[in-house]
Design an enzyme around this catalytic site. Structure first.
Site, PDB file in Angstrom:
ATOM      1  N   VAL A  79       0.836  -1.207   0.000  1.00  0.00           N
ATOM      2  CA  VAL A  79       0.000   0.000   0.000  1.00  0.00           C
ATOM      3  C   VAL A  79       0.869   1.255   0.000  1.00  0.00           C
ATOM      4  O   VAL A  79       0.636   2.189  -0.788  1.00  0.00           O
ATOM      5  CB  VAL A  79      -0.949   0.009   1.225  1.00  0.00           C
ATOM      6  N   GLY A 200     -10.937  -2.254   2.065  1.00  0.00           N
ATOM      7  CA  GLY A 200      -9.966  -1.652   1.138  1.00  0.00           C
ATOM      8  C   GLY A 200     -10.429  -0.448   0.343  1.00  0.00           C
ATOM      9  O   GLY A 200     -10.436   0.671   0.844  1.00  0.00           O
ATOM     10  N   GLY A 259      -1.719 -15.193  -5.154  1.00  0.00           N
ATOM     11  CA  GLY A 259      -1.371 -14.069  -4.285  1.00  0.00           C
ATOM     12  C   GLY A 259      -2.564 -13.509  -3.530  1.00  0.00           C
ATOM     13  O   GLY A 259      -2.489 -12.433  -2.937  1.00  0.00           O
ATOM     14  N   LYS A 277     -12.701  -6.011  11.104  1.00  0.00           N
ATOM     15  CA  LYS A 277     -13.393  -4.988  10.307  1.00  0.00           C
ATOM     16  C   LYS A 277     -14.817  -4.787  10.826  1.00  0.00           C
ATOM     17  O   LYS A 277     -15.324  -3.672  10.889  1.00  0.00           O
ATOM     18  CB  LYS A 277     -13.400  -5.392   8.835  1.00  0.00           C
ATOM     19  N   GLY A 374      -5.651  -4.927  -2.118  1.00  0.00           N
ATOM     20  CA  GLY A 374      -4.785  -4.629  -3.264  1.00  0.00           C
ATOM     21  C   GLY A 374      -4.189  -3.253  -3.077  1.00  0.00           C
ATOM     22  O   GLY A 374      -4.826  -2.361  -2.497  1.00  0.00           O
TER      23      GLY A 374
HETATM   24  N1  LIG Z   1      -2.438  -4.956   1.181  1.00  0.00           N
HETATM   25  C1  LIG Z   1      -3.717  -4.734   1.169  1.00  0.00           C
HETATM   26  O1  LIG Z   1      -4.431  -5.093   0.224  1.00  0.00           O
HETATM   27  C2  LIG Z   1      -4.373  -4.023   2.325  1.00  0.00           C
HETATM   28  C3  LIG Z   1      -5.768  -3.762   2.283  1.00  0.00           C
HETATM   29  C4  LIG Z   1      -6.353  -3.057   3.335  1.00  0.00           C
HETATM   30  C5  LIG Z   1      -5.570  -2.659   4.410  1.00  0.00           C
HETATM   31  N2  LIG Z   1      -4.237  -2.960   4.420  1.00  0.00           N
HETATM   32  C6  LIG Z   1      -3.453  -2.536   5.586  1.00  0.00           C
HETATM   33  O2  LIG Z   1      -2.422  -1.653   5.149  1.00  0.00           O
HETATM   34  C7  LIG Z   1      -1.285  -1.802   5.981  1.00  0.00           C
HETATM   35  C8  LIG Z   1      -0.072  -2.107   5.106  1.00  0.00           C
HETATM   36  O3  LIG Z   1      -0.304  -3.289   4.379  1.00  0.00           O
HETATM   37  P1  LIG Z   1       0.697  -3.783   3.227  1.00  0.00           P
HETATM   38  O4  LIG Z   1      -0.005  -4.884   2.518  1.00  0.00           O
HETATM   39  O5  LIG Z   1       1.204  -2.621   2.453  1.00  0.00           O
HETATM   40  O6  LIG Z   1       1.876  -4.402   4.111  1.00  0.00           O
HETATM   41  P2  LIG Z   1       3.337  -4.829   3.625  1.00  0.00           P
HETATM   42  O7  LIG Z   1       3.376  -4.978   2.154  1.00  0.00           O
HETATM   43  O8  LIG Z   1       3.725  -5.962   4.483  1.00  0.00           O
HETATM   44  O9  LIG Z   1       4.225  -3.566   4.010  1.00  0.00           O
HETATM   45  C9  LIG Z   1       4.537  -3.209   5.319  1.00  0.00           C
HETATM   46  C10 LIG Z   1       5.578  -2.104   5.275  1.00  0.00           C
HETATM   47  O10 LIG Z   1       5.844  -1.677   6.607  1.00  0.00           O
HETATM   48  C11 LIG Z   1       7.242  -1.592   6.787  1.00  0.00           C
HETATM   49  N3  LIG Z   1       7.538  -1.837   8.189  1.00  0.00           N
HETATM   50  C12 LIG Z   1       7.209  -2.912   8.935  1.00  0.00           C
HETATM   51  N4  LIG Z   1       7.702  -2.769  10.188  1.00  0.00           N
HETATM   52  C13 LIG Z   1       8.324  -1.582  10.210  1.00  0.00           C
HETATM   53  C14 LIG Z   1       9.051  -0.867  11.205  1.00  0.00           C
HETATM   54  N5  LIG Z   1       9.225  -1.364  12.424  1.00  0.00           N
HETATM   55  N6  LIG Z   1       9.570   0.314  10.870  1.00  0.00           N
HETATM   56  C15 LIG Z   1       9.421   0.838   9.642  1.00  0.00           C
HETATM   57  N7  LIG Z   1       8.763   0.205   8.659  1.00  0.00           N
HETATM   58  C16 LIG Z   1       8.228  -0.986   8.939  1.00  0.00           C
HETATM   59  C17 LIG Z   1       7.827  -2.655   5.881  1.00  0.00           C
HETATM   60  O11 LIG Z   1       9.168  -2.343   5.603  1.00  0.00           O
HETATM   61  P3  LIG Z   1      10.072  -3.242   4.605  1.00  0.00           P
HETATM   62  O12 LIG Z   1       9.427  -3.118   3.263  1.00  0.00           O
HETATM   63  O13 LIG Z   1      11.410  -2.621   4.639  1.00  0.00           O
HETATM   64  O14 LIG Z   1      10.025  -4.633   5.160  1.00  0.00           O
HETATM   65  C18 LIG Z   1       6.912  -2.544   4.672  1.00  0.00           C
HETATM   66  O15 LIG Z   1       7.399  -1.559   3.802  1.00  0.00           O
HETATM   67  C19 LIG Z   1      -1.645  -2.907   6.975  1.00  0.00           C
HETATM   68  O16 LIG Z   1      -2.131  -2.337   8.156  1.00  0.00           O
HETATM   69  C20 LIG Z   1      -2.744  -3.673   6.279  1.00  0.00           C
HETATM   70  O17 LIG Z   1      -3.625  -4.324   7.168  1.00  0.00           O
HETATM   71  C21 LIG Z   1      -3.621  -3.619   3.409  1.00  0.00           C
END
Ligand SMILES: NC(=O)c1ccc[n+]([C@@H]2O[C@H](COP(=O)([O-])OP(=O)(O)OC[C@H]3O[C@@H](n4cnc5c(N)ncnc54)[C@H](OP(=O)(O)O)[C@@H]3O)[C@@H](O)[C@H]2O)c1
Length: 508
Positions: A79, A200, A259, A277, A374
């Protein structure tokens, strides 16, 4: 396009962006009240006049333009990186819409060197997201790391304590600490946006908080986990038009390959993601505190292809729903597989799509459906919160001031009433089915249908080689407690093998 056309367009968009009249432009910028009318009629000002007016427009723009909104983004994953990419790509257009520039100035993630598909070299780098949240160089903190505690909670709290607005997509954080964070935001005068945390890309938070702000919600329910919906859709033979229905395990494997499911899918398929949610939606819908631990949760792992087949033959689809509704006892919050009539709008929401239905007391049902996850859809919801904050929109995070939230009064699940689908492995002995029907009758459970078909055999591991027949009973409206007690008695009578499969039927 010639110089004069460019000039005309610049004048028109300057006027439109500010909501000015042509006369105001003429007086303030051009020094002639009729200037724009003449221009529109095709009169071409001389080149030195155009230069003078362009300069005046620029000076006016610089003098009146609000300062850019400086954004710090913690988390550059799916995201976060998408958001940064969108802000870099669409910055000009967003500035035109807002009349204010959105500028990412600083970022934080764990790895500084990872290729994220976006160039982050121009932004200040913070190893520590809390330090980023506190940085005096940002006006808005965006948390996209995830996790209900740890750096996500610490950094969001740090920003709010300083009165700095926060946008997050983190449902786990909101479900656990939403009330405390909403209170903190109010005390410090900061805004807290979390549109992306539920479903989302679907703008359900804004719809509940603002669009339906004055309506009394009676029930809110929805498909809020794309992984489960994909699996159930595939198990029913959907998505691949010519593909046969597959088992839970096969559908899960397919979802992982595509995925759509995590390597460890438990959080999704056991229903906990939907519960997070739902807890947020219930609070916004009923003005109560967020209560993620008070939700009845059952996942989809025990759904067999036979359940889907019988349900389909009876005119139902099986969906994993999160449901919150008012009842005489309080508020029911439950997440479980549900038989929904195939004719209902939600039954048609297939694959990874999500949908949320909001029902008000005036029997007004509104269904919002779309991509529930996504990078791009989620980042677009994050962006919509950012735009609201840039515009200065002010709303309480949970729809009402946190002091007005009422304590959550749970309606016990055993008081739930509805129809039931019950699948039993009945021993193939004389009188077994009659004995079961008698037990049901004794407890006042009316059976709508009893289905016994040779093609419905579901192997049960408690079999010990005993011959069994798979029987499905559909009940009329019954209390949950009565169903459970009766099935305990039926099991005690020794006529069934293994655990009964019970799926609730929802009147929609
Ligand atoms: N993906 C979706 O479709 C979706 C949908 C709705 C809501 N969300 C929410 O959006 C949020 C992010 O999701 P995502 O899918 O983007 O997760 P992700 O791909 O796992 O990305 C997490 C990011 O956070 C960084 N991070 C983790 N721990 C950290 C720390 N201690 N200090 C600094 N950076 C840190 C990671 O760094 P690195 O890259 O360096 O490891 C990574 O860049 C979550 O809360 C999730 O529930 C996601």
């Amino acid at each position: 396009m010639g110089d004069i056309d460019d000039f005309r367009q610049a004048v028109e968009s300057f006027i439109a962006q500010r909501g000015w009249t042509a006369t105001r432009f003429g007086r303030t910028i051009a020094g002639d009240p009729l200037f724009v009318f003449d221009l529109r009629e095709g009169r071409e000002p001389r080149s030195d006049t155009r230069q003078r007016i362009l300069k005046a427009m620029q000076d006016e723009g610089e003098a009146k333009a609000p300062p850019p909104l400086r954004i710090g983004v913690a988390g550059l994953g799916n995201v976060g990186a998408t958001l940064v990419g969108i802000l870099a790509r669409d910055g000009e257009e967003l500035t035109r819409k807002l009349g204010r520039r959105l500028e990412v100035v600083a970022v934080s993630a764990r790895s500084r060197t990872r290729d994220r598909g976006v160039d982050v070299s121009g932004y200040a780098w913070f190893d520590d997201p809390v330090a980023l949240a506190r940085s005096p160089d940002i006006d808005l903190f965006v948390e996209l790391m995830g996790g209900e505690d740890g750096p996500a909670f610490a950094s969001v709290r740090a920003a709010l304590e300083l009165g700095r607005p926060v946008v997050t997509a983190n449902k786990a954080l909101l479900a656990r600490h939403g009330v405390a964070l909403a209170k903190l935001a109010e005390e410090s005068g900061a805004q807290l946006g979390f549109e992306a945390a539920v479903a989302g890309g679907i703008p359900v938070i804004k719809t509940l908080r603002e669009g339906l702000g004055s309506a009394r919600i009676a029930r809110v329910y929805g498909i809020m986990n794309g992984t489960c919906n994909y699996i159930l859709t595939r198990m029913s033979g959907g998505i691949q038009a010519d593909g046969p229905p597959v088992s839970f395990a096969e559908a899960l494997k397919e979802a992982q390959q595509l995925g759509y499911a995590e390597a460890d899918p438990a959080f999704d398929v056991e229903g906990f993601d939907t519960a997070h949610k739902l807890a947020i939606l219930a609070s916004l819908s009923f003005g109560c505190e967020i209560a993620p631990d008070q939700i009845f949760v059952e996942g989809i792992t025990r759904i067999a292809p036979a359940d889907i087949k019988v349900a389909a033959d009876l005119g139902y689809a099986i969906k994993l729903l999160g449901i919150a509704q008012r009842s005489a006892e309080g508020i029911e919050q439950r997440v479980h597989p549900v038989l929904v009539p195939k004719t209902s709008a939600i039954a048609g929401v297939d694959g990874v799509l999500n949908a949320v239905v909001l029902e008000t007391d005036h029997v007004h049902a509104l269904m919002l459906s779309g991509p529930g996850a996504g990078g791009a859809p989620t980042a677009s919801s994050v962006l919509s919160d950012i735009l609201d904050i840039a515009r200065g929109t002010r709303v309480p995070a949970l729809g009402v001031p946190s002091g007005e939230l009422v304590p959550y009064r749970p309606a016990p699940m055993k008081a739930h009433a509805g129809g039931y689908y019950i699948r039993l492995n009945v021993k193939d002995v004389a009188g077994a089915l009659a004995a079961i029907a008698t037990r049901m009758g004794e407890r006042g459970i009316s059976l709508e249908s009893v289905i016994q078909r040779p093609d419905l055999r579901v192997k049960d591991d408690g079999g010990d080689g005993v011959q069994t027949r798979t029987v499905v009973l559909i009940t009329q409206e019954t209390m949950e407690a009565t169903v459970r007690e009766t099935l305990n008695q039926v099991a005690g009578d020794g006529f069934i093998v293994g655990m009964p499969q019970v799926i609730r039927i929802e009147a929609l």
